[in-house]
Design an enzyme around this catalytic site. Structure first.
Site, short mmCIF file in Angstrom:
data_model
loop_
_atom_site.label_atom_id
_atom_site.label_comp_id
_atom_site.label_asym_id
_atom_site.label_seq_id
_atom_site.Cartn_x
_atom_site.Cartn_y
_atom_site.Cartn_z
CE LYS A 155 -1.79 2.96 1.91
NZ LYS A 155 -1.70 4.38 1.46
CD GLU A 197 13.52 1.53 7.23
OE1 GLU A 197 13.30 2.32 6.30
OE2 GLU A 197 14.37 0.63 7.16
CD GLU A 228 9.79 13.81 10.56
OE1 GLU A 228 8.62 13.42 10.59
OE2 GLU A 228 10.74 13.07 10.24
N1 LIG Z 1 12.81 6.15 9.11
C1 LIG Z 1 12.74 6.13 7.78
O1 LIG Z 1 13.50 5.40 7.10
C2 LIG Z 1 11.73 6.98 7.05
C3 LIG Z 1 11.80 7.02 5.67
C4 LIG Z 1 10.89 7.84 4.97
C5 LIG Z 1 9.91 8.58 5.66
N2 LIG Z 1 9.88 8.49 7.00
C6 LIG Z 1 8.88 9.27 7.73
O2 LIG Z 1 7.64 9.24 7.02
C7 LIG Z 1 6.95 10.48 7.23
C8 LIG Z 1 6.51 11.07 5.89
O3 LIG Z 1 5.82 10.08 5.16
P1 LIG Z 1 4.21 10.07 5.14
O4 LIG Z 1 3.65 11.43 5.35
O5 LIG Z 1 3.78 9.28 3.95
O6 LIG Z 1 3.88 9.22 6.47
P2 LIG Z 1 2.44 8.72 6.93
O7 LIG Z 1 2.65 7.98 8.18
O8 LIG Z 1 1.42 9.79 6.87
O9 LIG Z 1 2.01 7.66 5.77
C9 LIG Z 1 2.85 6.59 5.42
C10 LIG Z 1 2.01 5.48 4.80
O10 LIG Z 1 1.16 4.95 5.81
C11 LIG Z 1 -0.19 4.94 5.38
N3 LIG Z 1 -1.01 5.09 6.57
C12 LIG Z 1 -1.33 6.24 7.22
N4 LIG Z 1 -2.07 5.97 8.32
C13 LIG Z 1 -2.21 4.62 8.37
C14 LIG Z 1 -2.87 3.70 9.25
N5 LIG Z 1 -3.53 4.12 10.33
N6 LIG Z 1 -2.81 2.37 8.98
C15 LIG Z 1 -2.14 1.92 7.90
N7 LIG Z 1 -1.50 2.72 7.02
C16 LIG Z 1 -1.54 4.05 7.26
C17 LIG Z 1 -0.26 6.09 4.40
O11 LIG Z 1 -1.36 5.97 3.53
C18 LIG Z 1 1.08 5.94 3.68
O12 LIG Z 1 1.00 4.94 2.70
C19 LIG Z 1 7.92 11.38 7.96
O13 LIG Z 1 7.64 11.36 9.35
C20 LIG Z 1 9.28 10.71 7.74
O14 LIG Z 1 10.20 10.96 8.77
C21 LIG Z 1 10.76 7.71 7.73
N1 LIG Z 2 15.71 3.35 4.04
C1 LIG Z 2 16.46 4.20 3.30
C2 LIG Z 2 16.25 5.57 3.29
C3 LIG Z 2 15.31 6.24 4.09
C4 LIG Z 2 15.06 7.55 3.85
C5 LIG Z 2 14.13 8.30 4.60
O1 LIG Z 2 13.47 9.25 4.16
C6 LIG Z 2 17.54 3.65 2.45
O2 LIG Z 2 18.35 4.43 1.89
O3 LIG Z 2 17.58 2.41 2.36
#
Ligand SMILES: NC(=O)c1ccc[n+]([C@@H]2O[C@H](COP(=O)([O-])OP(=O)(O)OC[C@H]3O[C@@H](n4cnc5c(N)ncnc54)[C@H](O)[C@@H]3O)[C@@H](O)[C@H]2O)c1
Ligand SMILES: N/C(=C\C=C\C=O)C(=O)O
Length: 487
Positions: free
Chosen positions: A179, A255, A391
């Site tokens: 998803k 993550e 953040e």
């Molecule tokens: N640690 C990492 O490697 C990493 C990498 C990329 C992004 N992020 C984090 O992701 C965030 C930005 O991405 P975003 O806005 O898409 O995050 P988000 O949590 O809003 O959404 C991520 C995914 O989860 C789904 N989702 C949302 N609520 C849900 C629920 N209750 N149940 C199941 N699925 C659900 C969304 O539709 C989307 O596909 C930032 O906080 C960023 O730090 C972390």
């Molecule tokens: N998980 C990884 C990156 C995450 C980026 C976060 O926005 C990767 O480089 O494998």
């Protein structure tokens, strides 16, 4: 892509329409890119059932080499459609074309090839236990598929992060229901076409589009066939998913968010540190979980560093994706821009000095209907300010001076997050000493976002749970057993 196009779901080897649909809007100019099928609860359930059935079919009988060979074919298929994947990623995110060409699509290919090879060459452990009666117990470890894995991914690096999970999940013999984010459906849909063309058996890879709560994301986490959830996204979403799978005691790999620090010591290579922090704060318009939103600079070079980073930020080219020298695209959506702009306003309320940026650029063309913001630098906030603790996930950083190593270590660790940290110093003894005392999953020294896919990746505290990468992925995506034989 025609604005009348409708992106389908991919369930049990068939492309199907959803029972509802939603708009996919360009963050460059606010125009409709296409429409997207939204999966119903019944369609998500059908995908999970298909994934479970596929475990017991042709896919479940494949040898590891055969499975790995198929994943190399998926990588070949992405390569064959390289520019289509670039176009899909650029359409949904507005990122520079050169970024999609050098990061997103190459990493998707690498994600499949790396884990196909790691799985094919993995060895298992064994040990012998002498018995009092002179006999011996022979123990060996077996990795078996977990089963059906729910893969839920974010919008900031859509294809990279989806395939970062898909590669090992499939390599270890699981089946998946994916998803992707509602903001970035295009590249995942193109990946489904590649899976279909390559001949991945029906039900092994399933794709459902939709939102989170009350939509495909939440439905997916509540399917009884799911054995594990691999999720990347906001920390609070991770918490919601944890609650959703708690009753079924499903395994999770998270993550999540970050509020990462960069620490610049007076002995650092100054120009390298300025360039490095400009990259770690503004790369992908600040929409990377690893970005440095907190910057600590040793006092003797503080004023000089702030001036130099200001100059760098103001020289960044904000533009259309196809421009040769564009550095920054828009934020992913108007909704996300509202969040970032709310922090721009909050910073002023909290007493920040806005060194540069803090507003929406005016272009006088279609980009004014996009979701652009200027790269922004703050100073003067206390460590307790919300803009220093929460953040933002945009092209912004706060720079603060520090005087002592122990002081900056305490400040870096004083965060509810623990994902990444970047140290800039020529004193490598200090770098090694600090790296083991910094509470993050990743510490870079004199670099940032340099990746070896064999290394553990993940965060602590609100930044995540578990590690992926190398054998850590092989272990997470496996059900590990010990076999003990009395010889
Ligand atoms: N640690 C990492 O490697 C990493 C990498 C990329 C992004 N992020 C984090 O992701 C965030 C930005 O991405 P975003 O806005 O898409 O995050 P988000 O949590 O809003 O959404 C991520 C995914 O989860 C789904 N989702 C949302 N609520 C849900 C629920 N209750 N149940 C199941 N699925 C659900 C969304 O539709 C989307 O596909 C930032 O906080 C960023 O730090 C972390
Ligand atoms: N998980 C990884 C990156 C995450 C980026 C976060 O926005 C990767 O480089 O494998």
């Amino acid at each position: 892509m025609s604005s009348t196009a409708l992106l389908p779901l991919y369930i049990n080897g068939k492309f199907v329409e959803g029972t509802a649909r939603f708009d996919n809007i360009s963050p460059v100019n606010g125009q409709l890119i296409c429409q997207v099928s939204e999966a119903s609860a019944e369609q998500v359930a059908a995908a999970a059932q298909a994934a479970e059935a596929a475990l017991h079919g042709e896919w479940g009988r494949l040898s590891q080499p055969a499975r790995s060979a198929l994943l190399h074919k998926v990588a070949d298929g992405i390569e064959a459609r390289f520019e289509e994947f670039v176009a899909a990623e650029v359409a949904d995110t507005g990122r520079p074309v050169h970024l999609a060409r050098t990061l997103d699509v190459p990493r998707a290919i690498a994600n499949f090839r790396t884990f196909a090879d790691l799985a094919a060459t993995a060895v298992s452990e064994s040990c012998e236990t002498p018995q009092a009666d002179g006999g011996v117990l022979f123990n060996y470890t077996v990795r078996k598929p977990l089963g059906v894995v729910a893969v839920i991914s974010p919008w900031n690096l859509p294809l990279l992060l989806l395939t970062w999970k898909l590669g090992p999940a499939l390599a270890m013999g699981n089946t998946v229901v994916c998803k992707p984010s509602e903001e970035t459906p295009s590249s995942a849909t193109l990946l489904a076409r590649v899976m279909d063309e390559v001949g991945i058996p029906p039900g092994v890879f399933n794709l459902v589009h939709g939102f989170g709560p009350g939509s495909a994301g939440e439905y997916l986490t509540r399917q009884p066939q799911i054995s594990a959830v691999s999720f990347t996204g906001e920390s609070r979403t991770g918490s919601a998913i944890m609650k959703a799978v708690a009753d079924g005691v499903k395994e999770v790999s998270f993550e999540l968010g970050g509020k990462n620090a960069a620490v610049v010591f007076a002995d650092a290579d100054f120009d390298a540190a300025v360039a490095g922090v400009a990259r770690s704060s503004f790369f992908n318009t600040g929409q990377v979980c690893l970005c440095s939103e907190r910057v600590y600079v040793e006092r003797p070079i503080f004023d000089r560093f702030v001036a130099a980073l200001k100059q760098r930020a103001e020289a960044l080219q904000i533009g259309y994706p196809q421009e040769e020298n564009v550095d920054l695209g828009p934020l992913v959506s108007h909704k996300h821009r509202e969040k970032v702009l709310s922090y721009f306003a909050l910073a002023r309320e909290e007493g920040a000095r806005v060194v540069t940026g803090g507003e929406v650029p005016h272009f006088g063309d279609a980009r004014d209907q996009g979701a652009y913001v200027r790269p922004t630098i703050w100073t003067g906030l206390s460590d307790n300010a919300r803009c220093v603790r929460e953040e933002v996930f945009g092209p912004v950083c706060h720079i603060a001076p520090f005087d002592h190593e122990d002081e900056v270590l305490q400040r870096v660790n004083d965060s509810p997050y623990g994902l990444a940290c970047a140290l800039w110093t020529t004193r490598l003894d200090r770098a090694h000493r600090l790296a083991r005392r910094i509470h993050t999953g990743i510490v870079w020294v004199n670099t940032w976002y340099a990746r070896d896919l064999r290394t553990p990746f993940g965060g602590s505290k609100l930044s995540g749970m578990g590690r992926e990468g190398g054998r850590y992925s092989l272990d997470f995506y496996s059900d590990i057993s010990n076999v003990c034989i009395k010889l």
